[in-house]
Write a protein that holds these residues in place. Structure first.
Motif, PDB file in Angstrom:
ATOM      1  N   UNK A   1       0.788  -1.238   0.000  1.00 29.23           N
ATOM      2  CA  UNK A   1       0.000   0.000   0.000  1.00 29.23           C
ATOM      3  C   UNK A   1       0.822   1.291   0.000  1.00 29.23           C
ATOM      4  N   UNK A   2       1.928   1.318   0.729  1.00 28.24           N
ATOM      5  CA  UNK A   2       2.748   2.532   0.800  1.00 28.24           C
ATOM      6  C   UNK A   2       3.946   2.471  -0.155  1.00 28.24           C
ATOM      7  N   UNK A   3       3.909   1.564  -1.128  1.00 28.84           N
ATOM      8  CA  UNK A   3       4.973   1.451  -2.111  1.00 28.84           C
ATOM      9  C   UNK A   3       6.254   0.896  -1.515  1.00 28.84           C
ATOM     10  N   UNK A   4       7.374   1.187  -2.179  1.00 29.80           N
ATOM     11  CA  UNK A   4       8.680   0.654  -1.767  1.00 29.80           C
ATOM     12  C   UNK A   4       9.098   1.140  -0.379  1.00 29.80           C
ATOM     13  N   UNK A   5       8.488   2.210   0.083  1.00 27.73           N
ATOM     14  CA  UNK A   5       8.812   2.757   1.413  1.00 27.73           C
ATOM     15  C   UNK A   5       7.954   2.143   2.525  1.00 27.73           C
ATOM     16  N   UNK A   6       7.152   1.138   2.190  1.00 26.27           N
ATOM     17  CA  UNK A   6       6.262   0.498   3.169  1.00 26.27           C
ATOM     18  C   UNK A   6       7.046   0.112   4.425  1.00 26.27           C
ATOM     19  N   UNK A   7       6.485   0.425   5.576  1.00 27.68           N
ATOM     20  CA  UNK A   7       7.098   0.109   6.871  1.00 27.68           C
ATOM     21  C   UNK A   7       6.427  -1.115   7.476  1.00 27.68           C
ATOM     22  N   UNK A   8       7.050  -1.660   8.476  1.00 32.20           N
ATOM     23  CA  UNK A   8       6.579  -2.864   9.173  1.00 32.20           C
ATOM     24  C   UNK A   8       5.500  -2.477  10.192  1.00 32.20           C
ATOM     25  N   UNK A   9       4.408  -1.900   9.694  1.00 32.07           N
ATOM     26  CA  UNK A   9       3.381  -1.293  10.555  1.00 32.07           C
ATOM     27  C   UNK A   9       2.605  -2.304  11.402  1.00 32.07           C
ATOM     28  N   UNK A  10       2.601  -3.568  11.032  1.00 37.20           N
ATOM     29  CA  UNK A  10       1.846  -4.580  11.776  1.00 37.20           C
ATOM     30  C   UNK A  10       2.665  -5.292  12.846  1.00 37.20           C
TER      31      UNK A  10
ATOM     32  N   UNK B   1      20.626 -26.312   9.357  1.00 39.36           N
ATOM     33  CA  UNK B   1      20.419 -27.569   8.651  1.00 39.36           C
ATOM     34  C   UNK B   1      20.141 -28.690   9.635  1.00 39.36           C
ATOM     35  N   UNK B   2      19.135 -29.507   9.305  1.00 43.34           N
ATOM     36  CA  UNK B   2      18.788 -30.670  10.132  1.00 43.34           C
ATOM     37  C   UNK B   2      18.369 -31.798   9.190  1.00 43.34           C
ATOM     38  N   UNK B   3      19.266 -32.731   8.957  1.00 40.00           N
ATOM     39  CA  UNK B   3      19.054 -33.834   8.021  1.00 40.00           C
ATOM     40  C   UNK B   3      18.706 -33.308   6.643  1.00 40.00           C
ATOM     41  N   UNK B   4      17.442 -33.485   6.187  1.00 39.83           N
ATOM     42  CA  UNK B   4      17.088 -33.087   4.819  1.00 39.83           C
ATOM     43  C   UNK B   4      16.263 -31.802   4.759  1.00 39.83           C
ATOM     44  N   UNK B   5      16.294 -31.000   5.840  1.00 40.11           N
ATOM     45  CA  UNK B   5      15.518 -29.767   5.873  1.00 40.11           C
ATOM     46  C   UNK B   5      16.243 -28.703   6.684  1.00 40.11           C
ATOM     47  N   UNK B   6      15.627 -27.524   6.772  1.00 34.12           N
ATOM     48  CA  UNK B   6      16.182 -26.393   7.514  1.00 34.12           C
ATOM     49  C   UNK B   6      15.124 -25.912   8.503  1.00 34.12           C
ATOM     50  N   UNK B   7      15.530 -25.650   9.751  1.00 36.66           N
ATOM     51  CA  UNK B   7      14.599 -25.171  10.784  1.00 36.66           C
ATOM     52  C   UNK B   7      14.996 -23.779  11.242  1.00 36.66           C
ATOM     53  N   UNK B   8      13.990 -22.931  11.436  1.00 37.28           N
ATOM     54  CA  UNK B   8      14.229 -21.579  11.924  1.00 37.28           C
ATOM     55  C   UNK B   8      12.900 -20.904  12.211  1.00 37.28           C
ATOM     56  N   UNK B   9      12.825 -19.599  11.907  1.00 38.53           N
ATOM     57  CA  UNK B   9      11.600 -18.840  12.136  1.00 38.53           C
ATOM     58  C   UNK B   9      11.246 -18.044  10.882  1.00 38.53           C
ATOM     59  N   UNK B  10       9.938 -17.861  10.693  1.00 41.76           N
ATOM     60  CA  UNK B  10       9.449 -17.045   9.589  1.00 41.76           C
ATOM     61  C   UNK B  10       8.582 -15.934  10.160  1.00 41.76           C
ATOM     62  N   UNK B  11       8.778 -14.735   9.625  1.00 41.45           N
ATOM     63  CA  UNK B  11       8.010 -13.570  10.048  1.00 41.45           C
ATOM     64  C   UNK B  11       7.060 -13.187   8.932  1.00 41.45           C
ATOM     65  N   UNK B  12       5.793 -12.960   9.279  1.00 43.19           N
ATOM     66  CA  UNK B  12       4.789 -12.541   8.312  1.00 43.19           C
ATOM     67  C   UNK B  12       4.490 -11.062   8.534  1.00 43.19           C
ATOM     68  N   UNK B  13       4.999 -10.181   7.672  1.00 39.91           N
ATOM     69  CA  UNK B  13       4.762  -8.750   7.884  1.00 39.91           C
ATOM     70  C   UNK B  13       3.299  -8.339   7.724  1.00 39.91           C
ATOM     71  N   UNK B  14       2.487  -9.178   7.087  1.00 40.29           N
ATOM     72  CA  UNK B  14       1.064  -8.847   6.930  1.00 40.29           C
ATOM     73  C   UNK B  14       0.308  -8.977   8.245  1.00 40.29           C
TER      74      UNK B  14
END
Length: 137
Positions: free
Chosen positions: A57-66, A88-101
């Motif tokens: 919505x705010x274009x390339x300058x969009x901030x992490x408002x949520x 890395x853990x065997x055949x996959x990768x574990x970590x965290x994902x952030x959803x800015x929406x």
């Protein structure tokens, strides 16, 4: 008996140890709205938003408002890490994902299915949602 032990030892040596295929590169999200670039980040692997395919919505300058943390709401989405701490853990990768929406962070598992497909899971407790990301050209 000695021949059997030698044959067993040779088989054990010849059997490759399962390793997670590398996930680095540029990936298009399931919504086809951004490109995430995954690369080494020190001792872990992370992914940053490096291009908008559909402008926010705010274009390339969009901030992490949520973001739930008010101190982080001023940071730009472009260049911001959305995948962090992946190891890395065997055949996959574990970590965290952030959803800015939504401004929420989830446990995550990523796995490269083939050269052009990445499976991305975000989990809360036992419940997970899976997305398919495609390699960007």
């Amino acid at each position: 008996m000695t021949k059997r032990l030698l044959a067993l030892a040779a088989l054990c040596i010849a059997t490759p140890i399962m390793a997670a295929p590398p996930v680095d590169g540029r990936w298009i999200t399931a919504e086809k709205d951004a490109v995430i670039t995954i690369a080494d980040c020190g001792r872990t692997v992370c992914g940053r938003i490096t291009k908008f395919l559909v402008p926010p919505p705010q274009g390339a300058e969009q901030r992490d408002v949520n973001n739930r943390n008010p101190e982080l709401r001023g940071r730009k989405l472009l260049g911001m890490p959305v995948l962090s701490g992946f190891t890395e853990e065997e055949d996959l990768w574990r970590g965290e994902i952030y959803d800015p929406k939504t401004g929420k962070t989830y446990r995550s598992v990523i796995r490269r299915i083939n050269a052009t497909t990445l499976e991305v899971k975000g989990c809360v407790g036992p419940f997970c949602e899976t997305q398919t990301w495609k390699r960007a050209r």
